[in-house]
Design a protein around this motif. Structure first.
Motif, short mmCIF file in Angstrom:
data_model
loop_
_atom_site.label_atom_id
_atom_site.label_comp_id
_atom_site.label_asym_id
_atom_site.label_seq_id
_atom_site.Cartn_x
_atom_site.Cartn_y
_atom_site.Cartn_z
N ILE A 24 -42.02 -19.22 55.84
CA ILE A 24 -43.41 -19.05 55.61
C ILE A 24 -43.97 -18.93 56.86
N LEU A 25 -44.76 -17.96 57.41
CA LEU A 25 -45.49 -17.58 58.14
C LEU A 25 -46.97 -17.63 57.91
N VAL A 26 -47.81 -18.18 58.69
CA VAL A 26 -49.34 -18.46 58.38
C VAL A 26 -50.14 -17.90 59.76
N PRO A 27 -50.59 -16.70 60.02
CA PRO A 27 -51.51 -16.55 61.23
C PRO A 27 -52.62 -17.37 61.25
N LEU A 28 -53.04 -17.90 62.27
CA LEU A 28 -54.08 -18.83 62.18
C LEU A 28 -55.50 -18.57 62.81
N ARG A 29 -55.43 -17.41 63.44
CA ARG A 29 -56.52 -16.64 64.29
C ARG A 29 -56.90 -15.36 63.92
N GLN A 30 -55.81 -14.50 63.83
CA GLN A 30 -56.15 -13.13 63.47
C GLN A 30 -54.99 -12.54 62.87
N THR A 31 -55.21 -11.27 62.33
CA THR A 31 -54.45 -10.75 61.46
C THR A 31 -52.93 -10.37 62.11
N MET A 32 -51.78 -10.59 61.32
CA MET A 32 -50.35 -10.43 61.96
C MET A 32 -49.83 -9.14 61.30
N ARG A 33 -49.45 -8.31 62.25
CA ARG A 33 -48.49 -7.09 61.40
C ARG A 33 -46.99 -7.62 61.35
N VAL A 34 -46.44 -7.57 60.18
CA VAL A 34 -44.75 -8.07 60.23
C VAL A 34 -44.35 -6.80 59.55
N LEU A 35 -43.06 -6.40 60.16
CA LEU A 35 -42.36 -5.39 59.55
C LEU A 35 -41.14 -6.17 59.19
N ALA A 36 -40.88 -6.06 57.69
CA ALA A 36 -39.93 -6.65 57.10
C ALA A 36 -39.15 -5.53 56.20
N GLY A 37 -37.66 -5.64 56.32
CA GLY A 37 -37.08 -4.72 55.63
C GLY A 37 -37.41 -3.12 56.03
N ASP A 38 -37.85 -2.44 55.09
CA ASP A 38 -38.46 -1.19 55.23
C ASP A 38 -39.86 -1.06 55.02
N ALA A 39 -40.64 -2.11 55.20
CA ALA A 39 -41.96 -2.14 55.06
C ALA A 39 -42.83 -2.92 55.93
N GLU A 40 -44.12 -2.50 56.16
CA GLU A 40 -45.04 -3.52 56.99
C GLU A 40 -46.13 -3.78 56.28
N TYR A 41 -46.33 -4.85 56.78
CA TYR A 41 -47.45 -6.02 56.05
C TYR A 41 -48.26 -6.32 56.89
N GLU A 42 -49.81 -6.21 56.67
CA GLU A 42 -50.76 -7.22 57.45
C GLU A 42 -51.18 -8.36 56.69
N VAL A 43 -51.15 -9.43 57.61
CA VAL A 43 -51.28 -10.68 57.06
C VAL A 43 -52.47 -11.22 57.69
N THR A 44 -53.63 -11.57 57.04
CA THR A 44 -54.82 -11.96 57.46
C THR A 44 -54.67 -13.77 57.65
N PRO A 45 -55.32 -14.36 58.28
CA PRO A 45 -55.64 -15.88 58.31
C PRO A 45 -55.79 -16.41 57.11
N GLN A 46 -56.19 -15.65 56.05
CA GLN A 46 -56.44 -16.28 54.60
C GLN A 46 -55.31 -15.83 53.81
N GLU A 47 -54.22 -15.58 54.46
CA GLU A 47 -52.90 -15.21 53.68
C GLU A 47 -51.67 -15.82 54.19
N LEU A 48 -50.66 -16.01 53.29
CA LEU A 48 -49.29 -16.52 53.99
C LEU A 48 -48.17 -15.17 53.75
N CYS A 49 -47.07 -15.22 54.40
CA CYS A 49 -46.22 -14.19 54.34
C CYS A 49 -44.90 -15.02 54.04
N PHE A 50 -44.23 -14.69 53.06
CA PHE A 50 -42.95 -15.33 52.78
C PHE A 50 -41.69 -14.36 53.20
N ILE A 51 -41.00 -14.73 53.98
CA ILE A 51 -39.66 -13.79 54.45
C ILE A 51 -38.52 -14.55 53.91
N PRO A 52 -37.66 -13.83 53.37
CA PRO A 52 -36.47 -14.59 52.61
C PRO A 52 -35.38 -14.62 53.63
N ALA A 53 -34.52 -15.65 53.47
CA ALA A 53 -33.22 -15.88 54.47
C ALA A 53 -32.62 -14.46 54.68
#
Length: 238
Positions: A24-53
């Motif tokens: 589980i990733l939680v950006p604490l200050r600014q928006t984080m961009r994550v490319l996982a699999g074949d999709a890209e996500y923007e994760v704000t400090p008000q969100e968490l991102c779950f990455i499977p094993a």
């Protein structure tokens, strides 16, 4: 059930990599961009991102980042399908309070047992977020024809409201979430069995080889045959 948890705060996260454990990733200050699999996500400090094993993901993020890793035996086997795809979840209510408490405990004692208990509870809330009847239905019946109207009916919502509700719950549209669940199951079958590509297509809910191949390529960036023949994914099949 063992609860082996590694929780750290990093100043940056860069490059493509994967982990043997869910994260589980939680950006604490600014928006984080994550490319996982074949999709890209923007994760704000008000969100968490779950990455499977073992999912390859890429972060190019400079800033404080809370990373929480857990051993796979912490997850119940019945939740495996639900947790086989990335998720971006809005933090509010108890989830937000739990993340704030974890950060506060980390500042006092990184090895605190309280942190591990808080994380275990956070993990349970993550599962609860996916426990809605229609989302469970997808995980249990992904091999059947499923429509958004049908899913909305399970929750007793109209389709317009359901689409927005589902996006808030999982970070995906219902159709994309269903596709991810199907393709992740197909990847397991391609790696661990000798079923033909067409047989696997039917087993995960596709009526034709071409439809399955297009869906698979949209998620994995390669065809099912290319995935099966790739040395990095091959296993010995008895």
């Amino acid at each position: 059930m063992k609860q082996m948890v590694d929780i750290r705060v990093f100043d940056e996260c860069r490059g493509a990599h994967s982990h043997e454990h869910p994260q589980i990733l939680v950006p604490l200050r600014q928006t984080m961009r994550v490319l996982a699999g074949d999709a890209e996500y923007e994760v704000t400090p008000q969100e968490l991102c779950f990455i499977p094993a073992r999912m390859l993901h890429r972060c190019d993020y400079l800033g404080k980042l809370l990373a929480m890793n857990l051993s796979e035996d912490m997850a119940d086997s019945k939740d495996a399908v639900l947790l086989s795809s990335p998720m971006v979840i809005s933090m509010h209510g108890q989830i937000l309070q739990l993340v704030d408490l974890i950060q506060a405990e980390l500042k006092q004692d990184p090895n605190s047992r309280s942190v591990r208990h808080l994380y275990a509870y956070l993990y349970s809330k993550l599962i609860e977020n996916c426990a809605a009847p229609s989302i469970r239905y997808i995980g249990e019946h992904y091999d059947l024809p499923i429509t958004v109207n049908q899913l909305a009916g399970i929750e007793r919502y109209n389709v317009t409201y359901y689409n927005g509700w589902f996006k808030q719950k999982t970070g995906f549209s219902p159709s994309f979430y269903l596709r991810c669940i199907r393709i992740n199951r197909a990847k397991e079958l391609l790696t661990n069995t000798r079923y033909s590509v067409m047989e696997i297509a039917v087993m995960v809910g596709y009526s034709s080889n071409s439809t399955f191949t297009r869906a698979f390529h949209s998620i994995c960036g390669m065809t099912p045959k290319e995935y099966r023949n790739c040395p990095c994914f091959q296993k010995s099949i008895g």
